[in-house]
Design an enzyme around this catalytic site. Structure first.
Site, PDB file in Angstrom:
ATOM      1  N   HIS A 134       0.842  -1.210   0.000  1.00 19.05           N
ATOM      2  CA  HIS A 134       0.000   0.000   0.000  1.00 19.05           C
ATOM      3  C   HIS A 134       0.876   1.259   0.000  1.00 19.05           C
ATOM      4  O   HIS A 134       0.592   2.220  -0.726  1.00 19.05           O
ATOM      5  CB  HIS A 134      -0.869   0.050   1.264  1.00 19.05           C
ATOM      6  N   GLY A 191      -2.747  -1.766  -7.535  1.00 17.64           N
ATOM      7  CA  GLY A 191      -1.660  -2.748  -7.553  1.00 17.64           C
ATOM      8  C   GLY A 191      -1.906  -3.860  -8.552  1.00 17.64           C
ATOM      9  O   GLY A 191      -3.040  -4.324  -8.723  1.00 17.64           O
ATOM     10  N   ASP A 239      -3.681  -7.424  -7.663  1.00 17.07           N
ATOM     11  CA  ASP A 239      -5.073  -7.679  -8.026  1.00 17.07           C
ATOM     12  C   ASP A 239      -5.229  -7.366  -9.514  1.00 17.07           C
ATOM     13  O   ASP A 239      -5.927  -6.423  -9.896  1.00 17.07           O
ATOM     14  CB  ASP A 239      -5.981  -6.800  -7.171  1.00 17.07           C
TER      15      ASP A 239
HETATM   16  P1  AMP Z   1      -6.479  -3.663  -0.576  1.00 19.37           P
HETATM   17  O1  AMP Z   1      -6.347  -2.806   0.642  1.00 19.37           O
HETATM   18  O2  AMP Z   1      -6.036  -5.073  -0.366  1.00 19.37           O
HETATM   19  O3  AMP Z   1      -7.831  -3.538  -1.219  1.00 19.37           O
HETATM   20  O4  AMP Z   1      -5.453  -3.094  -1.637  1.00 19.37           O
HETATM   21  C1  AMP Z   1      -5.464  -1.747  -2.000  1.00 19.37           C
HETATM   22  C2  AMP Z   1      -4.575  -1.554  -3.203  1.00 19.37           C
HETATM   23  O5  AMP Z   1      -3.258  -1.994  -2.886  1.00 19.37           O
HETATM   24  C3  AMP Z   1      -5.026  -2.377  -4.412  1.00 19.37           C
HETATM   25  O6  AMP Z   1      -4.822  -1.619  -5.591  1.00 19.37           O
HETATM   26  C4  AMP Z   1      -4.102  -3.564  -4.375  1.00 19.37           C
HETATM   27  O7  AMP Z   1      -3.879  -4.153  -5.651  1.00 19.37           O
HETATM   28  C5  AMP Z   1      -2.835  -2.911  -3.862  1.00 19.37           C
HETATM   29  N1  AMP Z   1      -1.950  -3.915  -3.259  1.00 19.37           N
HETATM   30  C6  AMP Z   1      -2.249  -4.777  -2.256  1.00 19.37           C
HETATM   31  N2  AMP Z   1      -1.191  -5.572  -2.007  1.00 19.37           N
HETATM   32  C7  AMP Z   1      -0.221  -5.217  -2.882  1.00 19.37           C
HETATM   33  C8  AMP Z   1       1.097  -5.677  -3.139  1.00 19.37           C
HETATM   34  N3  AMP Z   1       1.657  -6.669  -2.462  1.00 19.37           N
HETATM   35  N4  AMP Z   1       1.805  -5.069  -4.131  1.00 19.37           N
HETATM   36  C9  AMP Z   1       1.250  -4.057  -4.858  1.00 19.37           C
HETATM   37  N5  AMP Z   1       0.014  -3.594  -4.655  1.00 19.37           N
HETATM   38  C10 AMP Z   1      -0.715  -4.153  -3.689  1.00 19.37           C
END
Ligand code: AMP
Length: 296
Positions: free
Chosen positions: A49, A159, A162
């Site tokens: 994040h 990211g 996803d």
């Molecule tokens: P989330 O809080 O899991 O919904 O993720 C929020 C954003 O962070 C989304 O765009 C995810 O794809 C991105 N994200 C989560 N984990 C990672 C990671 N390990 N590397 C890159 N982006 C990430």
């Protein structure tokens, strides 16, 4: 010095919970001729994040991080109620990563009584994670559409972890002629290769060890392709077997698809993406890699 800028050691960040206040803030920033980059999240921040937030700061004048555990994207038997939350810590981390605003609306503000609208992208959502998580992507596109209207960003960073979500958001933006530039950010990993995820916190030490089957299988696939493998069906079978050899893991899918259309490939090309979803205990993890080594 503007809000969100470094101020000695201290970073000043505003927390906004009201959608109306968020939209008024965005209007003011736009009126002043400044650009906004949105980073949508569900919180419990890790380095993945924070990397997105820092990237956002390189792209635009003002970074808005939204923190909303979106009930609409969770299925009835999924982990909405136990999804990890750490608001104070997240606020400190977002401020340190340069966010000008942490937008954290309550669920009742996002979905007030009588809310009846759904934004839905067909096709791309009907495969991979869409098969085992029916309705998930409608929840994602609906909330991202709302966030785009409230935050009015010029840019938004998502990211590549996803990757299907990224493809679906790009399609929504293109289909609806939305004037938001979508930026994909590479996957951020732990030192041993595990893709960072808020859900990694669910893993017991033994499950954490088994979870390496995902990143290691991506590495194995990369080696096979580098050695000349072109047969996607054979490679997919080998990867499936490799993952199940860890024992007590439940493969949801192993797929080799075109990175843009998400259509299944028989032959590996420089646009082929290997995508995995595997349940380790009760925790469903995803990971992916482009097989020819280019990035999003
Ligand atoms: P989330 O809080 O899991 O919904 O993720 C929020 C954003 O962070 C989304 O765009 C995810 O794809 C991105 N994200 C989560 N984990 C990672 C990671 N390990 N590397 C890159 N982006 C990430």
């Amino acid at each position: 010095m503007g809000r969100g800028q470094a101020c000695g050691e201290v970073r000043i960040m505003e927390t906004i919970c009201s959608p109306g206040v968020m939209a008024a803030w965005a209007d003011q920033v736009r009126l002043a001729g400044r650009t906004i980059c949105l980073v949508p999240t569900m919180g419990f921040f890790h380095e993945g994040h924070l990397a997105l937030m820092r990237r956002a700061g390189e792209i635009a004048d003002k970074v808005v991080v939204s923190l909303f555990v979106n009930p609409m994207q969770f299925g009835p038997s999924e982990d909405l109620s136990r999804y990890p939350r750490a608001f104070e810590r997240d606020a400190e981390l977002a401020a340190a990563a340069g966010a000008a605003v942490l937008f954290a609306p309550a669920a009742e503000e996002v979905y007030p009584d009588g809310f009846r609208t759904k934004v839905s992208v067909s096709g791309l959502t009907e495969t991979l994670c869409g098969l085992s998580r029916p309705g998930h992507f409608d929840g994602v596109t609906t909330v991202v559409a709302k966030l785009f209207h409230l935050v009015k960003p010029h840019f938004a960073v998502f990211g590549a972890k996803d990757f299907q979500q990224l493809a679906v958001i790009r399609k929504m933006v293109s289909d609806l002629n939305w004037d938001v530039n979508i930026i994909g950010h590479p996957i951020v990993r732990e030192k041993d290769g595990l893709a960072m995820s808020s859900r990694n916190t669910y893993l017991s030490p033994a499950e954490r060890e088994k979870a390496l089957c995902l990143s290691r299988s991506l590495q194995l696939a990369g080696e096979r392709v580098a050695a000349g493998e072109k047969d996607a069906v054979r490679l997919r079978d080998e990867i499936w077997q490799y993952i199940t050899s860890y024992g007590e893991v439940d493969v949801d899918y192993v797929a080799i698809v075109d990175a843009e259309t998400l259509a299944s490939c028989d032959t590996i090309t420089d646009k082929s993406l290997l995508a995995l979803a595997v349940k380790i205990g009760r925790t469903r993890l995803i990971d992916n890699t482009l097989l020819a080594g280019s990035s999003f």
